[in-house]
Motif scaffolding. Structure first.
Motif, PDB file in Angstrom:
ATOM      1  N   PHE A  86       4.604   6.795   3.522  1.00  0.00           N
ATOM      2  CA  PHE A  86       3.376   6.929   2.748  1.00  0.00           C
ATOM      3  C   PHE A  86       2.202   6.489   3.621  1.00  0.00           C
ATOM      4  CE2 PHE A  86       6.691   5.940  -0.498  1.00  0.00           C
ATOM      5  CZ  PHE A  86       6.729   7.211  -1.077  1.00  0.00           C
ATOM      6  N   LYS A  87       1.364   7.444   3.995  1.00  0.00           N
ATOM      7  CA  LYS A  87       0.297   7.173   4.958  1.00  0.00           C
ATOM      8  C   LYS A  87      -0.727   6.167   4.446  1.00  0.00           C
ATOM      9  CE  LYS A  87       0.681  11.792   6.988  1.00  0.00           C
ATOM     10  NZ  LYS A  87      -0.021  13.060   7.299  1.00  0.00           N
ATOM     11  N   HIS A  88      -0.934   6.136   3.131  1.00  0.00           N
ATOM     12  CA  HIS A  88      -1.963   5.257   2.564  1.00  0.00           C
ATOM     13  C   HIS A  88      -1.438   3.848   2.296  1.00  0.00           C
ATOM     14  CE1 HIS A  88       0.323   6.764  -0.851  1.00  0.00           C
ATOM     15  NE2 HIS A  88      -0.117   5.723  -1.557  1.00  0.00           N
ATOM     16  N   MET A  89      -0.136   3.609   2.590  1.00  0.00           N
ATOM     17  CA  MET A  89       0.461   2.294   2.343  1.00  0.00           C
ATOM     18  C   MET A  89       0.696   1.555   3.651  1.00  0.00           C
ATOM     19  SD  MET A  89       3.370   2.859  -0.569  1.00  0.00           S
ATOM     20  CE  MET A  89       3.003   3.579  -2.167  1.00  0.00           C
ATOM     21  N   THR A  90       0.618   0.237   3.591  1.00  0.00           N
ATOM     22  CA  THR A  90       0.941  -0.586   4.763  1.00  0.00           C
ATOM     23  C   THR A  90       2.447  -0.565   5.009  1.00  0.00           C
ATOM     24  OG1 THR A  90       1.274  -2.589   3.442  1.00  0.00           O
ATOM     25  CG2 THR A  90      -0.970  -2.142   4.260  1.00  0.00           C
ATOM     26  N   VAL A  91       2.850  -1.115   6.140  1.00  0.00           N
ATOM     27  CA  VAL A  91       4.274  -1.233   6.456  1.00  0.00           C
ATOM     28  C   VAL A  91       5.000  -1.997   5.353  1.00  0.00           C
ATOM     29  CG1 VAL A  91       5.923  -2.330   8.035  1.00  0.00           C
ATOM     30  CG2 VAL A  91       3.991  -1.012   8.952  1.00  0.00           C
ATOM     31  N   PHE A  92       4.400  -3.110   4.928  1.00  0.00           N
ATOM     32  CA  PHE A  92       5.018  -3.920   3.878  1.00  0.00           C
ATOM     33  C   PHE A  92       5.227  -3.099   2.613  1.00  0.00           C
ATOM     34  CE2 PHE A  92       5.280  -6.706   0.274  1.00  0.00           C
ATOM     35  CZ  PHE A  92       5.944  -7.835   0.730  1.00  0.00           C
ATOM     36  N   ASP A  93       4.192  -2.379   2.178  1.00  0.00           N
ATOM     37  CA  ASP A  93       4.275  -1.630   0.925  1.00  0.00           C
ATOM     38  C   ASP A  93       5.234  -0.443   1.035  1.00  0.00           C
ATOM     39  OD1 ASP A  93       2.578  -3.311  -0.445  1.00  0.00           O
ATOM     40  OD2 ASP A  93       0.788  -2.193   0.119  1.00  0.00           O
ATOM     41  N   ASN A  94       5.317   0.156   2.216  1.00  0.00           N
ATOM     42  CA  ASN A  94       6.281   1.239   2.420  1.00  0.00           C
ATOM     43  C   ASN A  94       7.709   0.724   2.228  1.00  0.00           C
ATOM     44  OD1 ASN A  94       5.727   4.181   3.469  1.00  0.00           O
ATOM     45  ND2 ASN A  94       4.035   2.939   4.292  1.00  0.00           N
ATOM     46  N   ILE A  95       7.999  -0.416   2.857  1.00  0.00           N
ATOM     47  CA  ILE A  95       9.354  -0.976   2.767  1.00  0.00           C
ATOM     48  C   ILE A  95       9.644  -1.438   1.341  1.00  0.00           C
ATOM     49  CG2 ILE A  95      10.880  -2.814   3.595  1.00  0.00           C
ATOM     50  CD1 ILE A  95       9.330  -2.731   6.244  1.00  0.00           C
ATOM     51  N   ALA A  96       8.627  -1.953   0.679  1.00  0.00           N
ATOM     52  CA  ALA A  96       8.817  -2.520  -0.666  1.00  0.00           C
ATOM     53  C   ALA A  96       8.856  -1.460  -1.762  1.00  0.00           C
ATOM     54  CB  ALA A  96       7.703  -3.512  -0.956  1.00  0.00           C
ATOM     55  N   TYR A  97       8.548  -0.206  -1.430  1.00  0.00           N
ATOM     56  CA  TYR A  97       8.359   0.819  -2.449  1.00  0.00           C
ATOM     57  C   TYR A  97       9.560   0.947  -3.404  1.00  0.00           C
ATOM     58  CZ  TYR A  97       7.572   5.345  -4.635  1.00  0.00           C
ATOM     59  OH  TYR A  97       7.415   6.352  -5.558  1.00  0.00           O
ATOM     60  N   GLY A  98      10.766   1.088  -2.855  1.00  0.00           N
ATOM     61  CA  GLY A  98      11.946   1.255  -3.704  1.00  0.00           C
ATOM     62  C   GLY A  98      12.236   0.033  -4.556  1.00  0.00           C
ATOM     63  N   LEU A  99      11.913  -1.130  -4.044  1.00  0.00           N
ATOM     64  CA  LEU A  99      12.133  -2.363  -4.802  1.00  0.00           C
ATOM     65  C   LEU A  99      11.159  -2.461  -5.975  1.00  0.00           C
ATOM     66  CD1 LEU A  99      12.547  -4.759  -1.754  1.00  0.00           C
ATOM     67  CD2 LEU A  99      14.364  -3.755  -3.140  1.00  0.00           C
ATOM     68  N   LYS A 100       9.930  -1.985  -5.750  1.00  0.00           N
ATOM     69  CA  LYS A 100       8.940  -1.998  -6.838  1.00  0.00           C
ATOM     70  C   LYS A 100       9.311  -0.991  -7.921  1.00  0.00           C
ATOM     71  CE  LYS A 100       5.075  -3.587  -3.981  1.00  0.00           C
ATOM     72  NZ  LYS A 100       3.750  -3.246  -3.387  1.00  0.00           N
ATOM     73  N   VAL A 101       9.858   0.154  -7.507  1.00  0.00           N
ATOM     74  CA  VAL A 101      10.305   1.161  -8.479  1.00  0.00           C
ATOM     75  C   VAL A 101      11.397   0.571  -9.369  1.00  0.00           C
ATOM     76  CG1 VAL A 101      11.530   3.356  -8.738  1.00  0.00           C
ATOM     77  CG2 VAL A 101       9.650   3.156  -7.085  1.00  0.00           C
ATOM     78  N   LYS A 102      12.239  -0.277  -8.771  1.00  0.00           N
ATOM     79  CA  LYS A 102      13.311  -0.919  -9.533  1.00  0.00           C
ATOM     80  C   LYS A 102      12.810  -2.141 -10.318  1.00  0.00           C
ATOM     81  CE  LYS A 102      17.454   0.431  -7.014  1.00  0.00           C
ATOM     82  NZ  LYS A 102      18.710  -0.060  -6.422  1.00  0.00           N
ATOM     83  N   LYS A 103      11.510  -2.395 -10.190  1.00  0.00           N
ATOM     84  CA  LYS A 103      10.862  -3.492 -10.926  1.00  0.00           C
ATOM     85  C   LYS A 103      11.482  -4.856 -10.618  1.00  0.00           C
ATOM     86  CE  LYS A 103       9.533  -0.447 -14.745  1.00  0.00           C
ATOM     87  NZ  LYS A 103       8.182  -0.228 -14.211  1.00  0.00           N
ATOM     88  N   GLN A 104      11.761  -5.072  -9.319  1.00  0.00           N
ATOM     89  CA  GLN A 104      12.261  -6.371  -8.922  1.00  0.00           C
ATOM     90  C   GLN A 104      11.109  -7.384  -8.877  1.00  0.00           C
ATOM     91  OE1 GLN A 104      14.872  -6.670  -5.609  1.00  0.00           O
ATOM     92  NE2 GLN A 104      16.173  -4.961  -6.226  1.00  0.00           N
ATOM     93  N   LYS A 105      11.455  -8.645  -8.944  1.00  0.00           N
ATOM     94  CA  LYS A 105      10.445  -9.706  -8.970  1.00  0.00           C
ATOM     95  C   LYS A 105       9.736  -9.802  -7.629  1.00  0.00           C
ATOM     96  CE  LYS A 105      12.761 -12.496 -12.507  1.00  0.00           C
ATOM     97  NZ  LYS A 105      13.361 -13.812 -12.831  1.00  0.00           N
TER      98      LYS A 105
END
Length: 359
Positions: A86-105
């Motif tokens: 995702f070009k508009h996301m930082t490295v951190f947010d790219n890696i975290a994307y699937g975890l956020k979709v799963k609504k992890q803490k």
């Protein structure tokens, strides 16, 4: 994850991409799908991922039918050839994307991403955007994003194709170590035979929508199931029957008119020696050096045995260097013969001293 595929079929209109394909992959293995372009590799990968549905056949994950499972429910991480970050996301947010979709803490996400940043050697780059990274770094981010949700299966579609040759070699070793670290079942598509041989536990040779052969890189190289496999993995001299070679009288048994019969000789099975060499000279044959090319770690030598019949072999750089026009003695230690019904490896019978006859 253990994978079993049974009688898989897939067509796109009139084009049949996959035909009656079956195979199994053991848990934790790194498997290469290797074959020419258009052979069906990516179609197989996309059906495993749930991105395409087979026309018929079954896919089993850990013994359970997976055909009707959604992409999200398959427990799969996917790494694409073009990274697909995702070009508009930082490295951190790219890696975290699937975890956020799963609504992890939030704390669990931060801990997981930090672990992956360290593992991928991307520490200090978590706030950068993809365009600020090198190709190799972007690919590592793509791997981290795929691994973040802890998938049971990792699918890689030519993951290193967009990276230059030097970095690609480094990433092969890195990938092998990464898979060992996670112990995750991994399937990667490639058309690069060196890549598959170097990193894979098993290789599936795919051609025209079918599996030509499955096995370890060593087995496929040394015991190819067909002339296609032998010519696709490694390098070979390809000779058509009829051919007469010293020490191989069995070649005369094959019909001259059958174009389905092929003789293949690996270059490392050929020993090139000076013309006056006496050792096993009777088992070799004369030839003339036509071309010599330096390959960095060896010499590539093309030799003409008879008019119109040429073979190539390698010579170590610390051995005698031949020149075009040199007469040489060529000792072929063994060769493979492929027919529609069998594969035979023939040893040079002239090398074997005849047993003494006692009367």
């Amino acid at each position: 994850m253990h994978i079993e595929v049974k009688n898989l079929e897939k067509s796109f209109g009139k084009f049949q991409a996959i035909h009656n394909t079956s195979f199994q992959i053991e848990k934790g293995q790194l498997v290469g799908l290797l074959g020419p372009s258009g052979g069906g590799k990516t179609s197989l990968l996309r059906m495993l991922a749930g991105l395409e549905q087979p026309n018929s056949g079954e896919i089993y994950f850990n013994g359970k039918l997976a055909n009707s499972l959604s992409v999200q429910d398959r427990g799969i991480g996917f790494v694409f050839q073009n990274y697909a970050l995702f070009k508009h996301m930082t490295v951190f947010d790219n890696i975290a994307y699937g975890l956020k979709v799963k609504k992890q803490k939030r704390e669990a996400i931060k801990e997981r991403v930090s672990y992956l940043l360290k593992l991928m050697e991307l520490e200090g780059k978590e706030n950068k955007f993809p365009h600020q990274l090198s190709g190799g770094q972007r690919q590592r981010v793509a791997f981290a994003r795929a691994l973040a949700p802890e998938p049971q299966l990792l699918l890689l579609d030519e993951p290193f194709a967009a990276i230059d040759a030097k970095i690609r070699k480094e990433l092969r070793i890195w990938l092998r170590n990464l898979i060992n670290e996670f112990g995750i079942t991994t399937i990667f598509v490639t058309h690069d035979q060196d890549e598959a041989v170097e990193v894979a536990d098993q290789i599936l040779i795919v051609q025209k929508g079918t599996i030509e052969q499955q096995g370890t890189p060593w087995d496929i190289y040394n015991k190819p199931a067909s002339s296609f496999v032998a010519s696709f993995i490694g390098e070979s001299n390809k000779l058509d029957v009829p051919v007469s070679l010293t020490g191989f009288p069995e070649l005369a048994d094959y019909p001259n008119s059958n174009s389905d019969i092929q003789v293949l000789i690996r270059p490392e099975w050929i020993e090139v020696r000076p013309e006056n060499t006496s050792h096993l000279k009777s088992a070799g044959q004369e030839g003339t050096v036509k071309h010599v090319h330096f390959r960095g770690d060896s010499w590539f030598i093309e030799i003409e045995i008879t008019e119109g019949l040429k073979v190539f072999a390698y010579q170590a750089i610390n051995q005698e260097v031949f020149q075009p026009g040199d007469k040489v003695n060529l000792l072929i230690h063994k060769l493979s013969v492929f027919t529609p019904t069998e594969t035979r490896v023939l040893e040079n019978r002239a090398k074997i001293d005849p047993m003494p006859v006692f009367i």
